[in-house]
Design a protein around this motif. Structure first.
Motif, mmCIF file in Angstrom:
data_model
loop_
_atom_site.group_PDB
_atom_site.id
_atom_site.type_symbol
_atom_site.label_atom_id
_atom_site.label_comp_id
_atom_site.label_asym_id
_atom_site.label_seq_id
_atom_site.Cartn_x
_atom_site.Cartn_y
_atom_site.Cartn_z
ATOM 1 N N GLY A 1 0.800 -1.209 0.000
ATOM 2 C CA GLY A 1 0.000 0.000 0.000
ATOM 3 C C GLY A 1 0.836 1.263 0.000
ATOM 4 N N HIS A 2 2.117 1.119 0.264
ATOM 5 C CA HIS A 2 3.058 2.243 0.206
ATOM 6 C C HIS A 2 4.107 1.963 -0.879
ATOM 7 C CE1 HIS A 2 1.970 4.635 3.889
ATOM 8 N NE2 HIS A 2 1.209 3.546 4.016
ATOM 9 N N GLU A 3 4.999 1.002 -0.619
ATOM 10 C CA GLU A 3 6.030 0.665 -1.621
ATOM 11 C C GLU A 3 5.563 -0.403 -2.607
ATOM 12 O OE1 GLU A 3 7.426 3.029 1.215
ATOM 13 O OE2 GLU A 3 6.962 0.958 1.837
ATOM 14 N N LEU A 4 4.548 -1.178 -2.241
ATOM 15 C CA LEU A 4 4.089 -2.289 -3.072
ATOM 16 C C LEU A 4 2.609 -2.143 -3.382
ATOM 17 C CD1 LEU A 4 5.752 -5.249 -1.112
ATOM 18 C CD2 LEU A 4 6.741 -3.884 -2.964
ATOM 19 N N GLY A 5 2.222 -2.636 -4.574
ATOM 20 C CA GLY A 5 0.824 -2.588 -4.956
ATOM 21 C C GLY A 5 0.605 -3.228 -6.310
ATOM 22 N N LEU A 6 -0.633 -3.252 -6.745
ATOM 23 C CA LEU A 6 -0.969 -3.889 -8.020
ATOM 24 C C LEU A 6 -0.348 -3.183 -9.215
ATOM 25 C CD1 LEU A 6 -4.712 -4.932 -7.602
ATOM 26 C CD2 LEU A 6 -2.771 -6.440 -8.081
ATOM 27 N N GLU A 7 -0.011 -1.911 -9.049
ATOM 28 C CA GLU A 7 0.599 -1.166 -10.153
ATOM 29 C C GLU A 7 2.121 -1.241 -10.115
ATOM 30 O OE1 GLU A 7 -1.488 -0.039 -12.411
ATOM 31 O OE2 GLU A 7 -3.050 -0.830 -11.087
ATOM 32 N N THR A 8 2.658 -1.976 -9.149
ATOM 33 C CA THR A 8 4.115 -2.062 -8.970
ATOM 34 C C THR A 8 4.639 -3.393 -9.479
ATOM 35 O OG1 THR A 8 3.829 -0.794 -6.924
ATOM 36 C CG2 THR A 8 5.983 -1.818 -7.302
ATOM 37 N N ALA B 1 10.320 3.115 -16.151
ATOM 38 C CA ALA B 1 9.392 3.071 -15.020
ATOM 39 C C ALA B 1 10.106 3.518 -13.745
ATOM 40 C CB ALA B 1 8.845 1.663 -14.843
ATOM 41 N N PRO B 2 9.417 4.206 -12.842
ATOM 42 C CA PRO B 2 10.040 4.652 -11.592
ATOM 43 C C PRO B 2 10.585 3.478 -10.784
ATOM 44 C CG PRO B 2 7.900 5.692 -11.907
ATOM 45 C CD PRO B 2 8.015 4.626 -12.945
ATOM 46 N N VAL B 3 11.653 3.744 -10.025
ATOM 47 C CA VAL B 3 12.266 2.706 -9.191
ATOM 48 C C VAL B 3 12.368 3.209 -7.759
ATOM 49 C CG1 VAL B 3 13.541 1.633 -11.074
ATOM 50 C CG2 VAL B 3 14.579 3.521 -9.805
ATOM 51 N N LEU B 4 12.369 2.266 -6.828
ATOM 52 C CA LEU B 4 12.390 2.603 -5.406
ATOM 53 C C LEU B 4 13.807 2.939 -4.961
ATOM 54 C CD1 LEU B 4 10.543 2.691 -2.867
ATOM 55 C CD2 LEU B 4 11.329 0.361 -2.380
ATOM 56 N N VAL B 5 13.935 4.043 -4.229
ATOM 57 C CA VAL B 5 15.238 4.465 -3.713
ATOM 58 C C VAL B 5 15.078 4.899 -2.263
ATOM 59 C CG1 VAL B 5 15.969 5.278 -5.991
ATOM 60 C CG2 VAL B 5 14.964 6.897 -4.366
ATOM 61 N N GLY B 6 16.203 5.026 -1.580
ATOM 62 C CA GLY B 6 16.237 5.640 -0.268
ATOM 63 C C GLY B 6 16.655 7.094 -0.385
ATOM 64 N N LEU B 7 16.166 7.910 0.527
ATOM 65 C CA LEU B 7 16.521 9.324 0.565
ATOM 66 C C LEU B 7 16.896 9.711 1.987
ATOM 67 C CD1 LEU B 7 13.551 10.811 -1.516
ATOM 68 C CD2 LEU B 7 15.903 10.481 -2.324
ATOM 69 N N VAL B 8 17.959 10.480 2.134
ATOM 70 C CA VAL B 8 18.338 11.016 3.444
ATOM 71 C C VAL B 8 18.416 12.530 3.335
ATOM 72 C CG1 VAL B 8 19.572 8.951 4.195
ATOM 73 C CG2 VAL B 8 20.809 10.743 2.959
ATOM 74 N N ALA B 9 18.050 13.207 4.416
ATOM 75 C CA ALA B 9 18.079 14.665 4.440
ATOM 76 C C ALA B 9 18.637 15.125 5.778
ATOM 77 C CB ALA B 9 16.686 15.231 4.211
ATOM 78 N N GLU B 10 18.968 16.397 5.850
ATOM 79 C CA GLU B 10 19.444 16.971 7.100
ATOM 80 C C GLU B 10 18.300 17.694 7.802
ATOM 81 O OE1 GLU B 10 22.767 19.423 6.211
ATOM 82 O OE2 GLU B 10 24.020 17.773 5.492
ATOM 83 N N GLY B 11 18.555 18.132 9.014
ATOM 84 C CA GLY B 11 17.542 18.871 9.758
ATOM 85 C C GLY B 11 16.557 17.949 10.427
ATOM 86 N N ARG B 12 15.347 18.451 10.686
ATOM 87 C CA ARG B 12 14.337 17.712 11.443
ATOM 88 C C ARG B 12 13.046 17.525 10.674
ATOM 89 N NH1 ARG B 12 16.630 15.287 15.546
ATOM 90 N NH2 ARG B 12 14.739 15.367 16.815
ATOM 91 N N TYR C 1 9.665 6.541 -5.065
ATOM 92 C CA TYR C 1 9.816 6.086 -6.444
ATOM 93 C C TYR C 1 10.235 7.276 -7.299
ATOM 94 C CZ TYR C 1 8.085 1.371 -5.800
ATOM 95 O OH TYR C 1 7.969 0.055 -5.419
ATOM 96 N N LEU C 2 11.406 7.134 -7.938
ATOM 97 C CA LEU C 2 11.952 8.198 -8.772
ATOM 98 C C LEU C 2 12.187 7.701 -10.193
ATOM 99 C CD1 LEU C 2 14.672 9.841 -6.471
ATOM 100 C CD2 LEU C 2 12.222 10.344 -6.616
#
Length: 368
Positions: free
Chosen positions: A248-255, A285-296, A333-334
């Protein structure tokens, strides 16, 4: 609309002061005290989770292994008795109906555990696909409760819990993605060394009637070792840090599996399986990645990922301020052209562009 469902541990949760939320049609504890305290307890000692909302199916019969090779994306006929395997239930379209864990209990006897919200769809797919095989598929979800004990002291806690007996494999010899049989107060108990937190731990399958006593006994034995009850909020930040996808977030019928980094789960060399002809993702097609950011300020599910100029590159599927790492993390997904590790992007957090960097998953990995 159907009435909300509660697990057999409802009275225990209420006595512990739990706040509840709807999850897949079930009223489940979202927290007992503090999201942060429950999260840190799992990383440092252990947490106990009620996951009885999950669905369980048995597959029995002489064709069980061959049937599962067709019904699921993996090669389950090669799974040894005593082991477990993560797999995918695909639609004819190649999209994901659900992600599941399969346990081989005996040569012709398997257990499948699926997500609560997908119970009906999984039951229907497994039943329809069994038509030409000598197998019996049964939904046994209501007969069982499932309790998870997760964290570096999980094994120590289970070994100290009164009533757990007849353990078929010594504790120190039980391996990840494997299971052992046992009893609890004479009732059958399956000890699966699996979990959804990125820590060592167990998922305990017992008859529904035995769950309250097992919950009580685990808490009593574990309290001196740092065990605390933990809810869905902590479970979500734990699995996010561990880079584990949520349906429902990273996985689904369209994935498609390859988009989610799960191409390894699909055994395309098999002669046939449902979804084989459509399992490949289209180019670009978009692919799943991790993202990191600074701050809060953390990006949340549904927030856009953009370039410095505001061009949309994709969308966040899960995000939080990581309790363990102390900075914002997200999965998204990017477009493939912006998905390389180290790529600089921006999170659109309610109109403010927060600098972020594409990183490899998982964000957190336990050291032992």
């Amino acid at each position: 609309m159907s009435d909300p469902r509660f697990t057999s541990l409802r009275d225990r949760h209420e006595a512990l002061g739990a706040s509840f939320t709807d999850f897949g049609g079930w009223q489940m504890p979202v927290r007992y005290t503090s999201d942060l305290a429950e999260h840190h307890a799992v990383r440092q000692a252990a947490g106990i989770f009620d996951i009885s909302h999950m669905a369980e199916f048995t597959v029995k019969g002489s064709d069980a292994g061959g049937y599962l090779d067709v019904a699921l994306a993996g090669r389950l006929s090669a799974l040894p008795v005593g082991k477990a395997k993560y797999s995918l239930l695909l639609a004819e379209s190649g999209g994901i109906i659900d992600d599941v864990i399969v346990y081989r209990l005996q040569e012709d006897d398997y257990l499948i555990i699926s997500n609560a919200g997908n119970r009906d769809d999984v039951r229907e797919a497994l039943t329809v696909r069994a038509a030409s095989f000598a197998v019996e598929v049964a939904d046994v979800s209501d007969d069982h409760a499932l309790i998870a004990v997760q964290g570096p002291r999980a094994e120590e806690i289970l070994a100290a819990t009164p009533g757990i007996a007849d353990v078929s494999i010594p504790w120190a010899e039980q391996r990840y993605y494997a299971w052992a049989s046992a009893t609890f107060d004479g009732e059958p108990l399956l000890l699966a060394r699996t979990g959804y937190t990125g820590e060592d731990g167990f998922e305990l399958l017992v008859p529904t009637s035995a769950a309250p006593a097992l919950w009580d006994r685990l808490l009593e034995a574990g309290a001196p070792l740092g065990l605390v009850p933990a809810g869905l909020a902590a479970r979500d930040t734990l699995r996010l840090e561990a880079g584990m996808p949520l349906y429902g977030h990273e996985l689904g019928l369209e994935t498609k599996p390859s988009q989610a980094g799960l191409g390894r789960v699909v055994v395309t060399a098999k002669e046939r399986f449902v979804g084989k002809d459509a399992v490949d993702a289209p180019e670009g097609a978009p692919v799943l990645v991790g993202l990191v950011a600074e701050g809060r300020r953390a990006g949340r599910a549904g927030y856009s990922v953009v370039t410095e100029d505001g061009a949309v590159l994709g969308e966040i599927t899960s995000g939080a301020l990581s309790p363990t790492l102390g900075h914002p993390i997200a999965m998204a997904y990017l477009t493939p052209s912006s998905a390389a590790e180290g790529t600089a992007v921006f999170l659109d957090v309610r109109g403010t562009r927060i600098p972020a960097t594409v990183t490899a998953l998982p964000f957190y990995r336990r050291t032992k």
